[in-house]
Each structure stands twice: as structure tokens, then as C-alpha cells.
Design a protein around this motif. Structure first.
Motif, PDB file in Angstrom:
ATOM      1  N   ARG A   1       3.117   6.028  -5.521  1.00  0.00           N
ATOM      2  CA  ARG A   1       2.985   6.340  -6.864  1.00  0.00           C
ATOM      3  C   ARG A   1       1.636   7.355  -7.518  1.00  0.00           C
ATOM      4  NH1 ARG A   1       3.379   0.974 -10.482  1.00  0.00           N
ATOM      5  NH2 ARG A   1       1.171   2.317 -11.177  1.00  0.00           N
TER       6      ARG A   1
ATOM      7  N   LEU B   1       3.484   2.305  -0.901  1.00  0.00           N
ATOM      8  CA  LEU B   1       3.732   2.075  -2.526  1.00  0.00           C
ATOM      9  C   LEU B   1       3.110   2.961  -3.707  1.00  0.00           C
ATOM     10  CD1 LEU B   1       6.655   0.038  -3.140  1.00  0.00           C
ATOM     11  CD2 LEU B   1       7.205   2.317  -2.202  1.00  0.00           C
ATOM     12  N   GLU B   2       2.308   2.210  -3.179  1.00  0.00           N
ATOM     13  CA  GLU B   2       0.952   2.139  -4.130  1.00  0.00           C
ATOM     14  C   GLU B   2       1.075   4.175  -3.880  1.00  0.00           C
ATOM     15  OE1 GLU B   2       0.331   0.817  -7.292  1.00  0.00           O
ATOM     16  OE2 GLU B   2       0.333  -0.857  -6.295  1.00  0.00           O
TER      17      GLU B   2
ATOM     18  N   ARG C   1       0.515  -1.295   0.262  1.00  0.00           N
ATOM     19  CA  ARG C   1      -0.137  -0.171   0.185  1.00  0.00           C
ATOM     20  C   ARG C   1       1.132   1.307  -0.084  1.00  0.00           C
ATOM     21  NH1 ARG C   1      -2.598  -0.148   4.835  1.00  0.00           N
ATOM     22  NH2 ARG C   1      -3.565  -1.912   4.183  1.00  0.00           N
TER      23      ARG C   1
END
Lengths: 433, 147
Positions: free
Chosen positions: A391, A387-388, A385
Motif C-alpha cells: 500500500r 500488504l502494508e 506487513r
């Protein structure tokens, strides 16, 4: 032949006398009305009266995109604010847009040169124009719109996107001329094919495409899958917008409307004026603009000027299609992008590093931007989560500040090539055949 | 009570997993359990190893992005329904399992599952109340070696 058309066929001696008068008058006006120009002329030790011939313009200092930014938003106005009737803006280098202002007279000149652009391709008052450029701050939509109206054509102010509706109007309204970015039009062709619509069976006969670099291969694609003759429009908002130059039916360079936009080719390193026919950076000087005239504005576009009469009979100078730039600016979907803009967005987001790489491609018809960003230990955890979210955050900041949708790829630290001094920031895969 | 887990960032390109496995092998580190979380563009490899500090050092030395975090290792019965029983405990106490994976041990009568909870404290309380054994690092290690 109408009066406007005659301007493209004028005898060169007469044209140069006209250019000299207009240039001299413009220099006087900016020197007297714009503190920025007064200061830069004074620092260079030149006065408007030093312009004895057109060539003397090379003694005057250049204007850069940074000068527009430093004088944001209205610092370069050469007329009182009350005389400005239109304001446009394009994406800037630091999140602030580049602002351009027009008087009523400027809009008339712009409409005139866009009208002449359409005449270069053979459009007439009998045509039905569909404007597929974006309307709004971007100069494309309204620029094409007023030019087509000036021509006396019927104009459909469609704007960008809504492809199915575009196709419906092309069929139902009998659109004969389409204006837009070439990549969008190719997308439209593909969508039409998916819907089972054969554009060859419509009345489309002409296309005027610009706002991004495109290749001969794209012209061939458009011309083979439709009955369109595809013309190239060059322009930049700082000078006016679309319609600074455009190509005629012979496609041997773009005719510059040099009675409004005076071009020079310079050495991008030394700034020295280069003789006709040599390759270098093209600069433009507004010689009829009132609102915000640019003197020797550096485009960073590499081109050449050809002064011989064209096969079409026009005497106005032709510039070669721009194939590369002297700086690292990218044009993606008609949006100008400097890699440093991405860098400043990344610096504003905790957990990213300034190590990034831009990959621009055109997998089908549309430009795609991928931004590769190295992950830092701070941003990394055992959870997907985190890193998402990172992004999504990068993508939304890029969209907000630069106006582009980018695909964000997170890569391992140390994997983006670091060459000496400057990392290899940009990989442009678009113009590889 | 918790055990140490090593998480490793993996870019989605061929050969990345092999590289990590080699680095650990060369450092003499044994892998007791692993799971891979993957998205379209990247993955996170999660490991329980016999020597976290040594593994961390070896990976860092190769410039591989990794991180140590705490997870809970829970002993679960091997009878059918054992996992459901434990999971139900969490549901009742409002604890979410963020991810879980098993420690490889084909013949064990007491399989061990590794859990990451959104509320580790509440999870431990629920497990203790139900009398379910939570393993220490040492137990996990010996478990792995027995297998």
C-alpha cells in the motif's frame, strides 16, 4: 475606462477582423517554423492561405495532448530557444509532464488576460492580492501574480498551503482579493472558523477561483461565509494558463479573451464544427502566442458559446461553465489525472493487478482520491506487513509520478466490477448535490 | 517441525467473515484455532483447520484469496508463568514472535500456542534445548478433537 478594459467591449466586426489577421499570421508562422504543423497541415491538404474567413479554421487539423507528449519537451517551439523566457509544465499522461514555453511577448499577453480577468470582477490597482495558487511549474501562481501586478495591485506571493499564515496575512496585510483553488479556500474558511477568526471582519471582498471544477453550491458557501464575491477562472496551461476566460459580476458564462484565444465548439465524435449556441467540445487556437502556439487544441471540456452581448456590456463571447468532459480525465486539486496513469503506475509494481477503481469525493471542502486495488495471490501472505508495504509503495509511486496523495484500499480479487470491454474505472462523487 | 496454517484476505466490509465461515462449514472443515489481524482497511484471518487441502480448495473455488504457510505449534504448561517462560527462551535467542494465538481448548492441562517467528529454526532449537514439546499436524488435530 482603461485601454485593457476597452478590449472586452470592442465592436464584433472589428474583433473578427483582428482575429482573422492574427489567426492567418499564426498559421503562416507555425507552418513555416514547426515541423509538426507543417506535416499535419500537409497531410490534411491545407495551407495557411486557405484561411479566407475565420470559419475556414475548421479545415485545419486538431492538436491533441498526445502531440505535446510526442514532441516532448521542446519539439513544438515556433521560435528559437533563445527567445523563450519561461517554461511551465503540468502533469502528463505517462509520467512525463506537458511542457509549455513562453516568449516575453507571451508573458505580456498572459498578464494582460489575467489582468482583464481581475477587472471582470471589479478588482483595481487599489486592491491587495494574496495569491494562494501554487508557484512553480504549475501556471496558477505566476499567472495570477503577473496579472495582478499588471493591474497595478499590491501582490502577496503567498503560494499554496500554510493556512494559518494565510489567515494571519489576510488580517495583518488587509488582503482584499484572494486567488486560489476553490476547495483550498473553503478549507481556509473552515480553518479560520476553528481559530475563531471571522473572515467577514477582514477586508476580503473578491475571490478568483479556478484550476478545478466547482459548483454553484461552493460559490454560495464562499459568499455566505465571507464578504467575497467569488469569480470563476478557466484556463489550461497548453493554451496559456489561468485567464483564458472568466466570469463577470453576472455569472452568466465565462468571457473568453478571444482576441488571444480563439474558441470553437466541435462535435467530440466527428470533429465537425458546430453552430453557435450548440453544446460540444471547446477547442482553442492561440492567435497571439509566439513560443508554442496551439492550433485547434482539443480540451475535451464540454461547453457552449454565447455570442450575444452580456448584461455587463461586454461583447466578447461567453463560454458556459464546464460541467463535464468528453474523455475520462479527472481534475483533482488542480492536478489532471487520467485513469490510465494509475494503471501504468500499478503495472510497474509487482503484486498488484491492473484491476483498480478510482473514487473521487469531496467529504468536506477538499477533494479526496481513493484508489481501490485488487490484491493478487503473489502479494498476499499471512503477514500484515507485506500488504502494508504494498500500500505504501503504491501511494508513494502515485505521489511521485502523478503528484497526488491518494488513499490506497486493497480489495479482494474479482470484486472490482468488470463491464464488457472496460471496467468501471472512475466513481466521481463530487458533483452530486 | 511445523504445522500448516491457512491465511485468508478479508476486505473490511460487513459479511466477509460470515462468508468464509460458511464456505468452510459447507466443505465440512473444522476450525481448531483462529486469529484475526486487522488494519484500518483490511484484515487477515489465520486458521488452523482439520483439513488444510480441503479448506484451501473450497475457498479458492469461491474466489477467496488465501494462502498456506508454516507455523509452529508449541505445547505450553498450564501453570502460571508458563507462557512467560517460553517467551523468554525466544528473547534470549534473539527470535522475534511475529504473531501468536492459542488453540481453543478450555480444559487442557497442556495448552497449545501457535507461533509465527522471524527465525523459525532458531526458535525450534531454543525449544528443543529447553525440552519443550512442539506439536506435529497430527498432534494438533488430535488435540483439537479431544477438546
Amino acid at each position: 475606462m482603461n485601454d485593457l478594459l476597452l478590449k472586452d467591449f470592442v465592436e464584433r466586426g472589428a474583433l473578427e477582423r483582428l482575429q482573422y489577421e492574427r489567426l492567418r499570421e499564426t498559421l503562416e508562422r507555425v507552418y513555416n517554423n514547426v515541423p509538426f504543423y507543417r506535416k499535419s497541415f500537409d497531410e490534411a491538404g491545407v495551407k495557411p492561405s486557405d484561411l479566407k474567413t475565420l470559419k475556414d479554421l475548421s479545415k485545419f487539423p486538431f492538436t491533441n495532448k498526445t502531440d505535446l507528449r510526442d514532441n516532448y519537451p521542446f519539439g513544438l517551439l515556433a521560435v528559437p530557444q533563445k527567445d523563450i523566457v519561461r517554461i511551465h509544465a503540468s502533469s502528463g499522461t505517462t509520467g512525463k509532464p506537458t511542457v509549455v514555453c513562453y516568449t516575453r511577448h507571451d508573458l505580456e499577453c498572459w498578464a494582460e488576460t489575467m489582468c482583464r480577468t481581475f477587472q471582470l470582477g471589479g478588482a483595481t490597482e487599489n486592491d491587495i492580492f494574496q495569491v494562494g495558487y501554487g508557484y512553480g511549474l504549475f501556471t496558477g501562481g505566476l499567472g495570477a501574480h503577473y496579472g495582478a501586478e499588471r493591474l497595478g495591485a499590491s501582490v502577496i506571493p503567498m503560494g499554496g498551503g500554510a493556512t494559518e499564515k494565510q489567515i494571519m496575512l489576510i488580517r495583518d496585510f488587509g488582503t482584499t482579493v484572494f486567488c486560489g483553488t476553490p476547495s483550498y479556500f473553503i478549507h481556509l474558511i473552515e480553518e479560520a472558523e476553528k481559530l475563531g477568526v471571522d473572515l467577514k471582519e477582514t477586508k476580503l471582498r473578491l475571490g478568483f477561483f479556478g484550476a478545478e471544477p466547482w459548483t454553484e453550491a461552493m460559490r454560495d458557501l464562499i459568499e455566505s461565509r465571507t464578504n467575497i464575491k467569488a469569480h470563476d477562472i478557466f484556463g489550461l496551461s497548453e493554451i496559456m494558463g489561468p485567464g483564458v476566460s472568466a466570469d463577470c459580476i453576472y455569472h452568466e458564462g465565462l468571457h473568453v479573451f478571444e482576441d488571444h484565444y480563439y474558441p470553437e465548439i466541435i462535435d467530440p465524435e466527428t470533429g465537425e464544427l458546430l453552430p453557435p449556441g450548440e453544446e460540444g467540445e471547446i477547442c482553442f487556437t492561440n492567435i497571439t502566442k509566439e513560443g508554442m502556439p496551439m492550433i485547434r487544441y482539443r480540451t475535451h471540456d464540454i461547453s457552449r458559446l454565447h455570442y450575444e452581448r452580456c448584461r455587463c456590456g461586454r461583447t466578447i463571447v461567453r463560454m458556459e461553465k464546464v460541467r463535464r468532459r468528453s474523455d475520462d480525465m479527472l481534475i483533482i486539486h488542480g492536478v489532471n489525472l487520467f485513469p490510465t496513469q494509475v494503471e501504468s503506475v500499478l503495472l510497474g509494481i509487482p503484486g498488484t493487478s491492473p484491476h483498480y477503481q478510482l473514487v473521487v469525493s469531496r467529504p468536506k471542502a477538499m477533494d479526496e482520491l481513493e484508489i481501490r486495488v485488487e490484491v493478487t495471490p503473489e502479494a498476499f501472505s499471512d503477514q500484515v506487513r507485506g500488504l502494508e508495504v504494498l500500500r505504501a509503495q503504491i501511494a508513494s509511486r502515485i505521489k511521485q509520478l502523478i503528484g497526488l496523495s491518494a488513499r490506497i484500499t486493497l480489495v479482494e480479487p474479482g470484486t472490482i466490477e468488470r463491464s464488457i470491454g472496460k471496467a468501471k474505472r472512475v466513481i466521481d462523487l463530487r458533483n452530486q448535490k | 517441525m511445523s504445522v500448516k496454517q491457512l491465511s485468508i484476505f478479508l476486505e473490511n466490509r460487513p459479511g466477509r467473515l460470515v462468508t468464509v465461515a460458511k464456505v468452510l462449514g459447507d466443505a465440512g472443515v473444522s476450525i481448531l484455532a483462529l486469529s484475526v489481524a486487522d488494519t484500518k482497511d483490511f484484515g487477515i484471518l489465520r486458521l488452523i483447520v482439520d483439513d488444510v487441502a480441503k479448506a484451501d480448495e473450497a475457498l479458492h473455488g469461491q474466489g477467496i484469496l488465501c494462502q498456506i504457510s508454516d507455523v509452529t505449534a508449541v505445547e505450553i504448561g498450564s501453570a502460571p508463568g508458563s507462557l512467560a517462560f517460553v517467551l523468554e527462551l525466544f528473547t534470549k535467542s534473539g527470535v522475534n514472535v511475529e504473531y501468536m494465538y492459542a488453540i481453543a481448548e478450555p480444559c487442557s492441562t497442556h495448552p497449545v500456542m501457535v507461533f509465527r517467528f522471524d527465525q523459525p529454526k532458531a526458535a525450534l532449537e531454543a525449544l528443543a534445548a529447553a525440552g519443550i514439546h512442539v506439536c506435529t499436524d497430527a498432534e494438533v488435530l488430535s488435540h483439537g478433537q479431544r477438546a
